[in-house]
Design an enzyme around this catalytic site. Structure first.
Site, PDB file in Angstrom:
ATOM      1  N   ASP A  62     116.393   9.817  26.574  1.00  0.00           N
ATOM      2  CA  ASP A  62     115.958   8.525  26.216  1.00  0.00           C
ATOM      3  C   ASP A  62     116.708   8.319  25.196  1.00  0.00           C
ATOM      4  OD1 ASP A  62     114.912   6.342  25.009  1.00  0.00           O
ATOM      5  OD2 ASP A  62     112.686   6.922  25.682  1.00  0.00           O
ATOM      6  N   CYS A  82      71.353  15.363  18.886  1.00  0.00           N
ATOM      7  CA  CYS A  82      72.026  14.327  17.980  1.00  0.00           C
ATOM      8  C   CYS A  82      73.762  14.580  18.001  1.00  0.00           C
ATOM      9  CB  CYS A  82      71.545  14.300  16.582  1.00  0.00           C
ATOM     10  SG  CYS A  82      69.729  14.316  16.462  1.00  0.00           S
TER      11      CYS A  82
END
Length: 521
Positions: free
Chosen positions: A474, A53
């Protein structure tokens, strides 16, 4: 690189450490509390029932002495357990660990997810990794409890279940589409994994009264409906803003109003072209474990697993947002941003080569002119679809088509760098497949004429899905840092999640519009 959760308080459950009583106890606590955050990070099997499970399974919690833990579904299957029909453990998100790790196991898992074992065998997988087949087999078995064939078999079983329960294809067609060599192998695998025949599995599909569609060719309106699972909160508004800002006409389109958008794009797949459609979560946010609705239209059904994994990478669906938030939220600069967007993602790429070429061409989404050059590449050098679908008309050009192209419409300063990158991608000098060594690829990119640190970093961040990249120089991020009261480059304390930190800062600087990259170099 350590595992993605290896630097958080959750390492005891999901990190590399796989032995010890404390480790097992922490996993059992996750099972007892049905904690969906750990779905896909490990599985548990119950000796008294013979099933395995997901941690969030709603069934009664078994006794500790009857439970064993497995890193993958394939390991549980190899140990003789069958999948629980109630929690469907094969439908969980993938482990975030494989996206972050740079070692051979992480790289192998990304390649297996892309279908390399089904297409090229274990030898092809080993060749891509630069190891012998025996070494790959040994390392995967030692850490995961299953080898590459077992891992690929688990994927085929999942693909078969999806097709059985969402289409009306004959079982022989599904066996071929899922990648099985024969109908007998298909039947035996379905029985072993699900303890049911294909007919029984189809009859037990969820929502049996819903209409099952007959799969059509890629240019027809029907397709394979999927639910793409994710863990934790998912900020689909941020992701769809990002995709919309950089959508390339002919290859991508977004329709519908914010909060109910549909993202559509073409896919270049091993078996032929495809189209993917993904719906934004209602209202733009999904604050718990859930899924995004998706439909895939494929020329060849064998591409189902590959297409699914590529869209998952594009949308960053296997991430662990809670681990990221826990780490970055401890930083005073990022804490308010993380609190505002706990489900933020770092979108990747459905086609790494396409993404790299678009970045090199300047398609960064930073302004109305930033896509114009790359947009001109699509009709000039792309491959037309046999039948356009809405605004989708082409596949993005292959690298070889651009290596010696005139590239009219691309800024003059970008033409030679773009040609050099296209040639390197076409001849394999710069590999961008999911199992690529990201650091080595970064060095190879920097060796190309005209490719600077910013472009190389953006390719690593997007095309390779590297979670720990800071684009140097950047100006948008530099301004965001300054605005937040920080100076200089990203702090080392943000490792190994600097890519997510960059997205947090960029999103905060561009509210209502999340641009998909930095400026031109």
């Amino acid at each position: 690189m350590t595992s993605q959760t290896g630097r958080t308080g959750r390492t005891g459950v999901t990190g590399h450490r796989t032995g010890g009583t404390g480790y097992a106890d922490s996993r059992y606590e996750a099972v007892a509390s049905r904690d969906a955050r750990f779905d896909g990070m490990f599985f548990f099997a119950v000796s008294t029932t013979g099933i395995y499970c997901r941690p969030s399974c709603p069934a009664t919690t078994p006794k500790r002495e009857n439970v064993t833990f497995h890193r993958t579904a394939a390991a549980a299957q190899s140990a003789g357990y069958r999948a629980c029909r109630r929690c469907r453990p094969d439908a969980v998100p993938g482990s975030a660990e494989w996206n972050a790790r740079a070692d051979v196991v992480g790289r192998a898992m990304r390649l297996i997810g892309d279908g390399v074992v089904d297409r090229e065998g274990v030898t092809g997988l080993a060749d891509r990794l630069g190891y012998s087949a025996r070494q790959v087999q040994r390392q995967l078995n030692a850490e995961l409890g299953a080898g590459p064939l077992a891992l690929a078999r688990a994927q085929r079983g999942h693909a078969a279940r999806v097709l059985l329960q969402t289409t009306t294809l004959r079982t022989a067609e599904i066996a071929f589409a899922a990648g099985f060599a024969s109908v007998r192998q298909f039947n035996d695998t379905i029985r072993a994994i699900y303890a049911a025949t294909p007919t029984e599995l189809r009859a037990a599909r969820p929502g049996r009264t819903a209409h099952a569609v007959r799969l059509a060719p890629a240019d027809a309106p029907a397709g394979v409906p999927l639910r793409l699972a994710h863990r934790g909160p998912y900020d689909s508004a941020q992701v769809f803003d990002f995709l919309q800002a950089g959508a390339l006409p002919g290859v991508e389109e977004i329709t519908g109003p914010a909060g109910r958008r549909i993202y559509r794009r073409t896919l270049r797949l091993p078996g032929g072209p495809g189209i993917a459609e993904v719906a934004e979560a209602t209202g733009g946010r999904n604050d718990g474990t859930g899924w995004l609705e998706c439909r895939l239209r494929l020329s060849c059904l064998r591409d189902l697993t590959t297409a699914t994994h590529r869209i998952r990478r594009l949308l960053d669906l296997d991430a662990d947002p809670l681990a990221v938030a826990e780490h970055l939220g401890a930083d005073p600069v990022l804490a308010p941003l993380v609190a505002a967007r706990p489900g933020l993602r770092a979108p990747g790429a459905a086609d790494p080569q396409e993404t790299a070429l678009r970045i090199a061409a300047g398609a960064d989404g930073s302004g109305p002119d930033s896509k114009s050059g790359a947009a001109g590449l699509v009709p000039a050098y792309g491959e037309p679809l046999t039948r356009p679908s809405g605004g989708l008309s082409h596949l993005f050009p292959e690298p070889a088509a651009l290596a010696d192209a005139a590239l009219d419409g691309i800024p003059a300063a970008r033409r030679e760098p773009l040609r050099a990158l296209a040639a390197a991608l076409a001849d394999g000098t710069v590999p961008l497949d999911p199992g690529t060594d990201r650091a080595e690829t970064g060095r190879l990119l920097l060796a190309l004429p005209g490719t600077g640190p910013l472009t190389a970093a953006r390719i690593r961040m997007r095309a390779l899905g590297d979670p720990d990249v800071w684009p140097p120089g950047d100006p948008v991020l530099t301004a965001a840092l300054r605005h937040a009261g920080a100076t200089g480059a990203a702090p080392r304390s943000w490792r190994p999640w600097r890519s997510y930190a960059a997205h947090h800062l960029r999103t905060a600087r561009t509210p209502g519009r999340t641009a998909p990259g930095g400026p031109r170099e």
